[in-house]
Design a protein around this motif. Structure first.
Motif, short mmCIF file in Angstrom:
data_model
loop_
_atom_site.label_atom_id
_atom_site.label_comp_id
_atom_site.label_asym_id
_atom_site.label_seq_id
_atom_site.Cartn_x
_atom_site.Cartn_y
_atom_site.Cartn_z
N HIS A 139 0.78 -1.25 0.07
CA HIS A 139 0.06 -0.05 -0.08
C HIS A 139 0.82 1.12 -0.08
O HIS A 139 0.47 2.04 -0.85
CB HIS A 139 -0.83 0.10 1.27
N SER A 140 1.86 1.35 0.83
CA SER A 140 2.65 2.57 0.90
C SER A 140 3.25 2.92 -0.31
O SER A 140 3.36 4.14 -0.69
CB SER A 140 3.76 2.16 2.20
N LYS A 200 0.91 3.98 -2.89
CA LYS A 200 0.36 5.32 -2.55
C LYS A 200 1.11 6.46 -2.95
O LYS A 200 0.60 7.50 -3.43
CB LYS A 200 -0.32 5.16 -1.25
N ALA A 201 2.33 6.13 -2.49
CA ALA A 201 3.31 7.30 -2.48
C ALA A 201 3.62 7.54 -4.06
O ALA A 201 3.96 8.56 -4.57
CB ALA A 201 4.64 7.00 -1.70
N PHE A 231 0.76 9.38 -5.68
CA PHE A 231 0.92 10.78 -5.09
C PHE A 231 1.73 11.62 -5.90
O PHE A 231 1.43 12.68 -6.07
CB PHE A 231 1.41 10.65 -3.41
N TRP A 280 15.60 7.79 11.03
CA TRP A 280 15.97 8.59 10.06
C TRP A 280 17.47 8.53 9.93
O TRP A 280 18.02 9.28 11.17
CB TRP A 280 15.47 10.07 10.00
N ASN A 281 18.05 8.39 9.04
CA ASN A 281 19.51 8.58 8.94
C ASN A 281 19.97 9.15 7.43
O ASN A 281 19.23 9.16 6.53
CB ASN A 281 20.35 7.15 9.07
N GLN A 282 21.28 9.69 7.71
CA GLN A 282 21.71 10.39 6.50
C GLN A 282 22.21 9.60 5.43
O GLN A 282 22.73 8.32 5.62
CB GLN A 282 22.78 11.34 6.99
N ARG A 304 18.10 12.89 5.17
CA ARG A 304 17.90 11.73 5.84
C ARG A 304 16.56 11.17 5.26
O ARG A 304 15.62 11.75 4.85
CB ARG A 304 17.22 12.32 7.46
N TYR A 331 14.16 7.45 5.94
CA TYR A 331 13.81 6.33 6.77
C TYR A 331 14.06 4.95 6.63
O TYR A 331 13.91 4.36 5.57
CB TYR A 331 12.22 6.40 7.07
N GLU A 380 9.21 5.54 0.26
CA GLU A 380 7.66 6.05 0.36
C GLU A 380 7.37 6.35 1.94
O GLU A 380 6.15 6.90 2.09
CB GLU A 380 6.85 4.49 0.20
N LYS A 381 8.20 6.11 2.69
CA LYS A 381 8.21 6.77 4.09
C LYS A 381 9.00 7.61 4.61
O LYS A 381 9.17 8.20 5.79
CB LYS A 381 8.52 5.52 5.06
N HIS A 410 9.21 11.14 3.59
CA HIS A 410 8.38 12.33 3.67
C HIS A 410 9.29 13.02 2.20
O HIS A 410 9.04 12.43 1.07
CB HIS A 410 9.14 13.20 4.79
N LEU A 463 9.65 11.27 -1.46
CA LEU A 463 8.60 11.54 -2.57
C LEU A 463 9.55 11.83 -3.65
O LEU A 463 8.88 11.60 -4.99
CB LEU A 463 7.54 12.52 -2.08
N MET A 492 27.49 11.60 10.37
CA MET A 492 26.32 10.79 10.21
C MET A 492 26.00 9.95 11.31
O MET A 492 26.66 9.14 11.55
CB MET A 492 26.39 10.08 8.89
N ALA A 493 24.60 10.34 11.90
CA ALA A 493 24.04 9.43 12.98
C ALA A 493 22.72 9.30 12.73
O ALA A 493 21.94 10.33 12.10
CB ALA A 493 24.63 9.98 14.26
N LEU A 494 22.06 8.38 13.24
CA LEU A 494 20.59 8.23 13.64
C LEU A 494 20.04 9.34 14.52
O LEU A 494 20.65 9.64 15.42
CB LEU A 494 20.35 6.70 14.02
N ALA A 495 18.98 9.87 13.68
CA ALA A 495 18.38 10.99 14.50
C ALA A 495 17.17 10.39 15.83
O ALA A 495 16.84 9.15 15.37
CB ALA A 495 17.44 11.69 13.54
N PHE A 532 3.33 10.65 4.22
CA PHE A 532 4.48 9.70 3.98
C PHE A 532 5.48 9.65 5.01
O PHE A 532 6.74 9.63 4.50
CB PHE A 532 4.64 10.10 2.43
N ILE A 533 5.18 9.25 6.22
CA ILE A 533 6.07 8.88 7.26
C ILE A 533 5.52 7.89 7.90
O ILE A 533 4.29 7.56 7.78
CB ILE A 533 6.06 10.39 8.24
N PRO A 534 6.12 7.25 8.51
CA PRO A 534 5.89 5.81 9.35
C PRO A 534 4.52 5.96 10.36
O PRO A 534 4.37 7.04 10.96
CB PRO A 534 6.92 5.29 9.97
#
Lengths: 219, 257
Positions: free
Chosen positions: A17-18, A21-22, A25, A136-138, A155, A157, A199-200, A202, A206, B1-4, B75-77
């Motif tokens: 779905h995610s 849908k993304a 969108f 969220w990581n870079q 960042r 997800y 898709e998660k 942001h 997108l 770089m680190a996890l937020a 579109f975030i978890p």
């Protein structure tokens, strides 16, 4: 208006779905189809290989449904995007579930982050890190059309306990770090794959999906 | 770089409206869930948690429609909890667009449910939700017990042991709510948060008690939480998620801005 088709490959491994849908969108003129039908997938303009869950089950279903052959065919010419376990499935082999042979599209091994996983740099130095790598990581980008309009080190997800150790450095298109360096994105010719969930993710996620739908497959 | 470190606004939803109670009573209306979720998404929330606190099960269809409407636009978890009792409930929520489901009382009556759920859907989408109450006295080493039925019914289960067992069973994250602190706005139960976070190897979300931005930072810095959850400070416009992140960053915490 002639609309294009983006096929999201459904091989029975959970939540599509995610991703669909993304994609819907961000698309102006692309029809998004969630499908396992080889004919539909081979006719599509763009193809997405998603994935969640454990590798043995994923590869089992991929082979049972003949998705392995479809992906190999798609990878010859069409823009193809692997997401999360979909990326891992494109590697040679995964250590998950006592070892699983994968699609061998990219050279490299899927390895466990480790328990314990100890941080090695910055604010994580010496700290015991949680596994899965969740949040969220870079991503340090390597020039590629799919990063267009996305700030370097933006960042995304992530949710994963296994990571891609790519063998061919020229195929790494995004670098991630969590206790150790890992490939956050790999790419070659018309194929691109990401460990994170666009898709998660942001706006940055997108944008990447929109870039993919606009991509002609030229690196 | 680190996890937020993550900031997660929480929507307690009763009969299709976002509500917020103080210690699980005294409900205040805080709006339409879809609109509220969109607002937090625009403010830069890292995730959204949707807890269905409707007492009856008659309104499950409403909940599923709301989850679908949120997932179509945000579109975030998205984590959905409340009334998750069987594999079918999880499947329905995932199909509606949830990324994770939070299991609470169903795990207490049947711990194997968590194992089955994690095997079926993967640990990444199974969150164990724990409602904890302190049972140790002042000056004694910290001890917390799980309470059900809105905090009225003790179970005799030790919170730290339960968190270890549930993550061994495959839960991929812990949503830890202090029922003593919930709605009181005097900060997280830091000792509880730290005890659980140090005992398990999966991310822990601290919940219950946030009244100001420093409380969020304390949950991470002193409580060792991987994520912090809050409801009323965001619902009633006291602070935006963006302000919360800026404050956390000023405290030296890695955030996504």
């Amino acid at each position: 208006m002639s609309s294009k088709i983006c096929a999201v490959i459904d091989y029975g491994m959970g939540n599509l779905h995610s991703a669909s849908k993304a994609l819907e969108f961000v698309s102006d003129n692309t029809q998004v189809l969630v499908t396992s039908d080889p004919e539909t997938i081979l006719k599509a303009d763009h193809v997405v290989l998603p994935g969640v869950g454990a590798m043995r089950d994923c590869m089992g279903e991929i082979k049972r449904l003949g998705v392995d052959q479809v992906v190999a065919e798609v990878a010859k010419s069409k823009p193809l995007l692997g997401i999360c376990v979909g990326m891992q499935a494109m590697m040679n082999h995964s250590q998950e579930n006592n070892g699983v042979d994968c699609l061998k599209h990219f050279e490299g091994e899927v390895e466990f982050f480790g328990n314990p996983l100890i941080g090695t740099q910055g604010s994580e130095d010496g700290v015991k890190l949680k596994v899965p790598h969740m949040g969220w990581n870079q991503v340090k980008q390597v020039a590629h059309p799919l990063w267009n309009g996305i700030e370097d080190e933006a960042r995304f997800y992530f949710v994963h306990s296994y990571f891609v150790n790519a063998k061919n450095p020229s195929q790494v298109k995004g670098h991630g770090h969590y206790g150790k360096d890992f490939a956050a994105a790999v790419g070659q010719d018309n194929v691109f794959a990401v460990q994170f969930h666009p898709e998660k993710s942001h706006k940055a996620g997108l944008q990447l999906l929109q870039n993919f739908l606009n991509w002609d497959g030229q690196p | 770089m680190a996890l937020a470190k993550r900031i997660i606004p929480c929507l307690d939803v009763d009969n299709g409206r976002v509500v917020k109670g103080v210690q699980f009573v005294d409900i205040r209306d805080a709006g339409d869930p879809v609109e509220v979720a969109k607002r937090y998404d625009q403010q830069g929330a890292d995730e959204i948690t949707f807890l269905d606190i409707t007492a009856s099960s008659d309104n499950r269809a409403t909940t599923i429609h709301m989850v679908e409407a949120i997932a179509d636009q945000v579109f975030i978890p998205l984590t959905v909890g409340g009334g998750i009792r069987c594999i079918e409930d999880i499947r329905n929520m995932l199909n509606a667009g949830a990324d994770k489901t939070a299991i609470n009382s169903a795990a207490i009556s049947n711990p194997e449910f968590v194992k089955q759920a994690a095997e079926k859907f993967g640990s990444q989408c199974i969150v164990i939700a724990i409602d904890a109450k302190k049972v140790s006295k002042e000056g004694e080493p910290g001890k917390w017990e799980i309470f059900t039925h809105g905090g009225r019914k003790p179970t005799g289960i030790d919170v730290v042991e339960w968190a270890i067992k549930m993550t061994d069973f495959g839960a991929g994250e812990v949503l830890l709510t202090s029922m003593d602190q919930d709605g009181v706005k005097s900060g997280f139960d830091i000792e509880l948060t730290r005890a659980v976070s140090e005992a398990v190897n999966v991310p822990v979300i601290a919940s219950g008690g946030v009244g100001n931005l420093q409380h969020l930072a304390d949950g991470v810095t002193n409580g060792k939480a991987d994520a912090v959850l809050a409801a009323s400070i965001f619902h009633f416009g006291e602070y935006t998620v963006q302000q919360a992140k800026e404050h956390m960053r000023s405290e030296g915490i890695e955030v996504r801005l």
